[in-house]
Design a protein around this motif. Structure first.
Motif, PDB file in Angstrom:
ATOM      1  N   LEU A  39    -110.464  46.229  28.471  1.00 42.62           N
ATOM      2  CA  LEU A  39    -109.362  45.768  27.870  1.00 42.62           C
ATOM      3  C   LEU A  39    -107.654  46.721  28.653  1.00 42.62           C
ATOM      4  CD1 LEU A  39    -110.723  48.126  24.958  1.00 42.62           C
ATOM      5  CD2 LEU A  39    -110.124  46.068  24.275  1.00 42.62           C
ATOM      6  N   LEU A  40    -108.991  46.915  30.011  1.00 44.71           N
ATOM      7  CA  LEU A  40    -107.000  47.350  30.719  1.00 44.71           C
ATOM      8  C   LEU A  40    -106.821  46.264  31.266  1.00 44.71           C
ATOM      9  CD1 LEU A  40    -105.821  50.429  32.217  1.00 44.71           C
ATOM     10  CD2 LEU A  40    -107.601  50.047  33.803  1.00 44.71           C
ATOM     11  N   CYS A  41    -107.539  45.433  31.715  1.00 44.74           N
ATOM     12  CA  CYS A  41    -106.938  44.416  32.328  1.00 44.74           C
ATOM     13  C   CYS A  41    -106.478  43.281  31.731  1.00 44.74           C
ATOM     14  CB  CYS A  41    -107.945  43.717  32.872  1.00 44.74           C
ATOM     15  SG  CYS A  41    -109.195  43.883  34.163  1.00 44.74           S
ATOM     16  N   LEU A  42    -106.762  43.364  30.820  1.00 36.59           N
ATOM     17  CA  LEU A  42    -105.547  42.953  29.993  1.00 36.59           C
ATOM     18  C   LEU A  42    -104.056  43.609  28.894  1.00 36.59           C
ATOM     19  CD1 LEU A  42    -106.330  40.069  26.949  1.00 36.59           C
ATOM     20  CD2 LEU A  42    -107.049  42.103  25.507  1.00 36.59           C
ATOM     21  N   ALA A  43    -104.409  44.736  29.172  1.00 37.99           N
ATOM     22  CA  ALA A  43    -103.304  45.176  28.655  1.00 37.99           C
ATOM     23  C   ALA A  43    -102.547  45.276  30.390  1.00 37.99           C
ATOM     24  CB  ALA A  43    -103.433  47.168  28.351  1.00 37.99           C
ATOM     25  N   LEU A  44    -102.664  45.258  30.731  1.00 34.08           N
ATOM     26  CA  LEU A  44    -101.985  45.018  32.189  1.00 34.08           C
ATOM     27  C   LEU A  44    -101.236  43.577  32.818  1.00 34.08           C
ATOM     28  CD1 LEU A  44    -104.041  47.379  35.041  1.00 34.08           C
ATOM     29  CD2 LEU A  44    -102.111  47.995  34.055  1.00 34.08           C
ATOM     30  N   GLU A  45    -102.214  42.769  31.954  1.00 32.36           N
ATOM     31  CA  GLU A  45    -101.694  41.003  32.045  1.00 32.36           C
ATOM     32  C   GLU A  45    -100.661  40.658  30.874  1.00 32.36           C
ATOM     33  OE1 GLU A  45    -102.159  38.972  34.619  1.00 32.36           O
ATOM     34  OE2 GLU A  45    -103.313  40.413  36.133  1.00 32.36           O
ATOM     35  N   ALA A  46    -100.444  41.170  29.719  1.00 30.62           N
ATOM     36  CA  ALA A  46     -99.940  41.259  28.679  1.00 30.62           C
ATOM     37  C   ALA A  46     -98.695  40.536  28.665  1.00 30.62           C
ATOM     38  CB  ALA A  46    -100.453  42.711  27.828  1.00 30.62           C
TER      39      ALA A  46
END
Length: 396
Positions: free
Chosen positions: A48-55
């Motif tokens: 979820l952190l990776c997804l948020a950072l790449e959003a």
């Protein structure tokens, strides 16, 4: 300043790792940490952190077919809600956690599909190829074999192993077609089929037969035997080499596991008993069933048999007619979203994901529980959602 959308490779790799990890616990490695003992907890957090950072890198690539996701989430939600009417003493926490994990993965993959569906699917298929090789080499080295000398690897059982082997076969065909018919991508297929047979998983082999039958019905009008001559010849040569080198080993295993035990003695690993019990429970509680994980409590078969090993029967026994109807609607929703796209417009990635999902669905008729069906839902979802037509800008 407009940021050009990036390609979702690294996030897809992380999502794949989380999906593949399953219910691996640190206790297997001799570590016991209360909160993060289930590796899904830290892995989901990192995902979820990776997804948020790449959003911020996601471009305007909307997809349609999201109603299919809602159908699956409705089924998972109902199964979680059924914990309210389970028999007293039923351990529902782990199963409800599994259902939440499946729902979370589906939302993540749907979000990634909004980013770039074909890129996400293609990367996932490549990762299946890499994983199949890792598992095959680990099992071929003699590490992780299950009782009866059945092939398995890296903490997963034979039924997990056979799924990865067949997904390796399908991904090999995908890479062959994507590369412009380069024969090198077909070389691993005999090895993966060898691994599938060595797993001793009769359900996995049956699921492969189901998938092959569906594929032949779909491509039969377009078969080009001249084009198939070279790849079939290569597979025969590689297969012959494999039979010469490892034929005696696999022949004895096939004779004992598939011929003598299955056909001669009718040995079904108690699947017939579990299926009959699930059907009896459904007939006794036809509307709402026993509630999630209620099969384990009602049958009292001991710690080794916690679930039915058949997705429709498990849903019927623990969710009743309502659960079975929601399961059917979830499948039909995915199917409707898939066929809504005309055949000429279906990408190679979409069609390959559909066959992978069908295979996992077939395997779920013989082994596994709700969480083990997660790949089926993910792959069918990736096959069903499709890029939406970009809105035409209005002119003043």
């Amino acid at each position: 300043m407009t940021i050009a959308p990036g390609r979702p490779g690294p996030v897809v790799v992380m999502a794949f790792i989380v999906t593949l990890a399953g219910r691996f616990t640190l206790s297997r490695a001799g570590v016991d940490i209360p909160i993060v003992n289930d590796v899904r907890v830290p892995l989901f957090f990192v995902l979820l952190l990776c997804l948020a950072l790449e959003a911020h890198r996601m471009g305007p690539h909307p997809v349609s077919g999201g109603e299919a996701l809602l159908g699956v989430l409705a089924l998972l939600g109902y199964q979680g809600l059924s914990a309210l009417w389970v028999p007293p003493g039923t351990p529902t926490g782990p199963v409800v956690g599994d259902l939440c994990a499946v729902a979370g993965l589906l939302v993540v993959y749907y979000t990634l599909a909004n980013w770039d569906r074909d890129q996400v699917t293609g990367t996932t298929l490549v990762l299946f190829q890499v994983t199949a090789w890792i598992y095959f080499l680990a099992a071929a080295s003699g590490r992780g074999h299950a009782p009866g000398n059945r092939w398995a690897a890296l903490g997963g059982g034979p039924n997990v192993f056979v799924r990865l082997m067949i997904l390796g076969v399908i991904s090999s065909i995908y890479l062959y077609l994507r590369s412009g018919d380069r024969l090198i991508w077909l070389v691993p297929i005999p090895a993966f089929l060898f691994g599938a047979i060595a797993s001793g998983s009769r359900g996995g082999i049956a699921a492969l037969g189901i998938t092959a039958g569906v594929a032949l019905l779909a491509i039969r009008p377009k078969l080009d035997f001249d084009r198939l001559a070279k790849p079939l010849g290569l597979l025969l040569v590689v297969g012959a080499v494999l039979v010469i080198t490892a034929g005696p080993y696999i022949a004895g295993f096939v004779q004992s596991r598939f011929v003598e035990a299955t056909i001669g003695e009718g040995y079904a690993s108690q699947r017939d008993v579990l299926f009959r019990m699930a059907l009896r429970i459904f007939l006794q509680r036809p509307i709402l069933g026993t509630g999630v994980s209620g099969f384990y409590t009602v049958t009292d078969l001991g710690p080794g048999e916690k679930y039915v090993h058949n997705l429709p029967l498990a849903t019927a026994a623990e969710g009743g007619f309502v659960g079975l109807a929601l399961l059917t609607m979830a499948w039909l929703g995915l199917w409707h979203a898939y066929i809504a796209v005309p055949k000429p417009e279906r990408s190679l990635e979409s069609r390959t994901a559909a066959y992978c999902g069908i295979f996992i669905g077939g395997a779920s008729l013989f082994s596994g529980d709700y969480y083990d069906a997660r790949l089926m839902w993910i792959l069918l979802l990736l096959a069903s959602v499709r890029p939406a037509h970009a809105p035409v800008p209005s002119r003043r």
